[in-house]
Design a protein around this motif. Structure first.
Motif, PDB file in Angstrom:
ATOM      1  N   MET A 235       0.846  -1.200   0.000  1.00 38.48           N
ATOM      2  CA  MET A 235       0.000   0.000   0.000  1.00 38.48           C
ATOM      3  C   MET A 235       0.879   1.246   0.000  1.00 38.48           C
ATOM      4  SD  MET A 235      -2.938   1.057   2.752  1.00 38.48           S
ATOM      5  CE  MET A 235      -3.873  -0.426   2.388  1.00 38.48           C
ATOM      6  N   ALA A 236       0.530   2.210  -0.835  1.00 40.11           N
ATOM      7  CA  ALA A 236       1.329   3.432  -0.928  1.00 40.11           C
ATOM      8  C   ALA A 236       1.204   4.279   0.332  1.00 40.11           C
ATOM      9  CB  ALA A 236       0.872   4.244  -2.132  1.00 40.11           C
ATOM     10  N   LYS A 237       2.272   5.007   0.598  1.00 38.73           N
ATOM     11  CA  LYS A 237       2.264   5.905   1.749  1.00 38.73           C
ATOM     12  C   LYS A 237       1.524   7.189   1.410  1.00 38.73           C
ATOM     13  CE  LYS A 237       6.712   4.235   3.483  1.00 38.73           C
ATOM     14  NZ  LYS A 237       8.086   4.625   3.847  1.00 38.73           N
ATOM     15  N   CYS A 238       1.055   7.882   2.449  1.00 41.53           N
ATOM     16  CA  CYS A 238       0.391   9.170   2.263  1.00 41.53           C
ATOM     17  C   CYS A 238       1.420  10.264   1.993  1.00 41.53           C
ATOM     18  CB  CYS A 238      -0.389   9.557   3.515  1.00 41.53           C
ATOM     19  SG  CYS A 238      -1.686   8.409   3.975  1.00 41.53           S
ATOM     20  N   ASP A 239       0.994  11.273   1.269  1.00 39.05           N
ATOM     21  CA  ASP A 239       1.783  12.500   1.154  1.00 39.05           C
ATOM     22  C   ASP A 239       1.334  13.467   2.244  1.00 39.05           C
ATOM     23  OD1 ASP A 239       3.125  11.575  -1.138  1.00 39.05           O
ATOM     24  OD2 ASP A 239       1.472  12.252  -2.427  1.00 39.05           O
ATOM     25  N   ASN A 240       2.250  14.325   2.694  1.00 38.21           N
ATOM     26  CA  ASN A 240       1.908  15.382   3.650  1.00 38.21           C
ATOM     27  C   ASN A 240       1.212  14.827   4.899  1.00 38.21           C
ATOM     28  OD1 ASN A 240       2.872  17.380   1.830  1.00 38.21           O
ATOM     29  ND2 ASN A 240       0.918  17.282   0.714  1.00 38.21           N
ATOM     30  N   ILE A 241       1.896  13.937   5.582  1.00 37.39           N
ATOM     31  CA  ILE A 241       1.345  13.337   6.799  1.00 37.39           C
ATOM     32  C   ILE A 241       1.221  14.417   7.867  1.00 37.39           C
ATOM     33  CG2 ILE A 241       1.747  11.628   8.612  1.00 37.39           C
ATOM     34  CD1 ILE A 241       3.351  10.049   6.467  1.00 37.39           C
ATOM     35  N   SER A 242       0.062  14.485   8.504  1.00 38.31           N
ATOM     36  CA  SER A 242      -0.195  15.554   9.471  1.00 38.31           C
ATOM     37  C   SER A 242       0.597  15.334  10.755  1.00 38.31           C
ATOM     38  CB  SER A 242      -1.685  15.625   9.791  1.00 38.31           C
ATOM     39  OG  SER A 242      -2.074  14.526  10.599  1.00 38.31           O
ATOM     40  N   MET A 243       0.882  16.436  11.440  1.00 40.30           N
ATOM     41  CA  MET A 243       1.609  16.369  12.695  1.00 40.30           C
ATOM     42  C   MET A 243       0.818  15.618  13.753  1.00 40.30           C
ATOM     43  SD  MET A 243       4.442  16.925  14.169  1.00 40.30           S
ATOM     44  CE  MET A 243       5.222  17.976  12.940  1.00 40.30           C
ATOM     45  N   SER A 244      -0.516  15.663  13.693  1.00 42.42           N
ATOM     46  CA  SER A 244      -1.323  14.931  14.676  1.00 42.42           C
ATOM     47  C   SER A 244      -1.107  13.429  14.555  1.00 42.42           C
ATOM     48  CB  SER A 244      -2.809  15.280  14.519  1.00 42.42           C
ATOM     49  OG  SER A 244      -3.276  14.941  13.236  1.00 42.42           O
ATOM     50  N   VAL A 245      -0.949  12.935  13.328  1.00 40.50           N
ATOM     51  CA  VAL A 245      -0.643  11.513  13.123  1.00 40.50           C
ATOM     52  C   VAL A 245       0.750  11.200  13.665  1.00 40.50           C
ATOM     53  CG1 VAL A 245      -0.252   9.702  11.398  1.00 40.50           C
ATOM     54  CG2 VAL A 245      -2.150  11.315  11.119  1.00 40.50           C
ATOM     55  N   ILE A 246       1.700  12.041  13.342  1.00 39.66           N
ATOM     56  CA  ILE A 246       3.076  11.823  13.796  1.00 39.66           C
ATOM     57  C   ILE A 246       3.157  11.805  15.320  1.00 39.66           C
ATOM     58  CG2 ILE A 246       5.395  12.840  13.829  1.00 39.66           C
ATOM     59  CD1 ILE A 246       4.717  13.912  10.975  1.00 39.66           C
ATOM     60  N   ARG A 247       2.385  12.690  15.967  1.00 45.49           N
ATOM     61  CA  ARG A 247       2.445  12.752  17.425  1.00 45.49           C
ATOM     62  C   ARG A 247       1.759  11.548  18.085  1.00 45.49           C
ATOM     63  NH1 ARG A 247       4.980  17.004  19.093  1.00 45.49           N
ATOM     64  NH2 ARG A 247       4.976  18.965  17.914  1.00 45.49           N
ATOM     65  N   ARG A 248       0.943  10.824  17.329  1.00 44.59           N
ATOM     66  CA  ARG A 248       0.362   9.595  17.874  1.00 44.59           C
ATOM     67  C   ARG A 248       1.325   8.407  17.780  1.00 44.59           C
ATOM     68  NH1 ARG A 248      -4.632  11.784  16.091  1.00 44.59           N
ATOM     69  NH2 ARG A 248      -4.465  10.891  13.993  1.00 44.59           N
ATOM     70  N   LEU A 249       2.307   8.490  16.888  1.00 42.91           N
ATOM     71  CA  LEU A 249       3.204   7.353  16.694  1.00 42.91           C
ATOM     72  C   LEU A 249       3.943   6.923  17.963  1.00 42.91           C
ATOM     73  CD1 LEU A 249       4.763   8.031  13.170  1.00 42.91           C
ATOM     74  CD2 LEU A 249       3.037   6.334  13.788  1.00 42.91           C
ATOM     75  N   PRO A 250       4.471   7.856  18.769  1.00 43.40           N
ATOM     76  CA  PRO A 250       5.119   7.402  20.010  1.00 43.40           C
ATOM     77  C   PRO A 250       4.178   6.652  20.943  1.00 43.40           C
ATOM     78  CG  PRO A 250       5.785   9.651  19.499  1.00 43.40           C
ATOM     79  CD  PRO A 250       4.675   9.309  18.550  1.00 43.40           C
ATOM     80  N   ARG A 251       2.893   7.013  20.934  1.00 39.07           N
ATOM     81  CA  ARG A 251       1.928   6.280  21.763  1.00 39.07           C
ATOM     82  C   ARG A 251       1.716   4.876  21.221  1.00 39.07           C
ATOM     83  NH1 ARG A 251      -3.383   8.362  22.101  1.00 39.07           N
ATOM     84  NH2 ARG A 251      -3.595   7.165  24.019  1.00 39.07           N
TER      85      ARG A 251
END
Length: 213
Positions: A1-17
């Protein structure tokens, strides 16, 4: 599956959780988890879990869910936790000592190689086996150790001069406890600000709101 472009900071900040909870599941020898169960742990919807992870390629299998160890390893790579960025910490007072004592930097993508302070009483001593050096040695130490990031445990009034020195020698990534607005004056820096007082005031607000209901 292709990755998203312009991943939002809210998604990135959930990754550590995601990473933290997956580490706990892996430690419990849980081999797989559904998007529904992962959503319950994260306090988000199953749809949000799938959308978040699909931004980086998916990793799940319909009818199976997610392989816990595999997903943990993928998020490790996405976050760059295997990079071991050489870092220095400035300010070896109570806050700096606590940060060094309680943070597992190598597990979190960094290798703390040096600590600096102006206080002659503590220069030459060690925290967790790392020598505290005088700040006059910063430039040569950064060059010799290829340091690319700095953790600032300094009072706000002591930061501007240090930031300017670090910036001139190529450090543009900061974990900032100082309340000094680095990015306002150095626009191409990467800064994560940590405001403990903001978090505590938010707790106070929520307690007051709860008492009013």
């Amino acid at each position: 599956m292709a990755k998203c472009d312009n991943i939002s900071m809210s998604v990135i900040r959930r990754l550590p959780r995601y990473y933290r909870f997956l580490c706990e599941l892996d430690d419990q020898n849980i081999e797989r988890i559904s998007s529904n169960n992962l959503a319950e742990i994260m306090h988000v919807t199953a749809s949000q879990v799938r959308q978040d992870l699909n931004c980086f390629g998916g990793f799940g299998q319909q009818g199976y869910g997610y392989a816990v160890k595999q997903l943990k390893d993928e998020i490790t790579k996405i976050l760059g936790l295997n990079q071991n960025h050489p870092a220095i910490l400035l300010g070896a007072g109570n806050l700096g000592k606590a940060v060094v004592a309680h943070m597992n930097f190598k597990r979190l993508g960094f290798n703390l190689v040096g600590i600096f302070d102006k206080d002659k009483k503590i220069i030459g001593t060690e925290i967790n086996g790392i020598l505290i050096r005088g700040d006059e040695d910063i430039e040569s130490f950064v060059k010799d150790n290829k340091v690319d990031s700095a953790f600032l445990c300094l009072p706000k009034n002591g930061v501007e001069e240090i930031i300017s020195r670090l910036y001139k020698i190529g450090i543009k990534s900061f974990w900032n406890f100082s309340h000094y607005d680095i990015s306002n004056n150095f626009e191409d820096t990467i800064v994560e600000n940590v405001h403990l007082s903001d978090s505590l005031m938010t707790l106070c607000y929520r307690m007051n709101e709860n008492n009013d209901t």
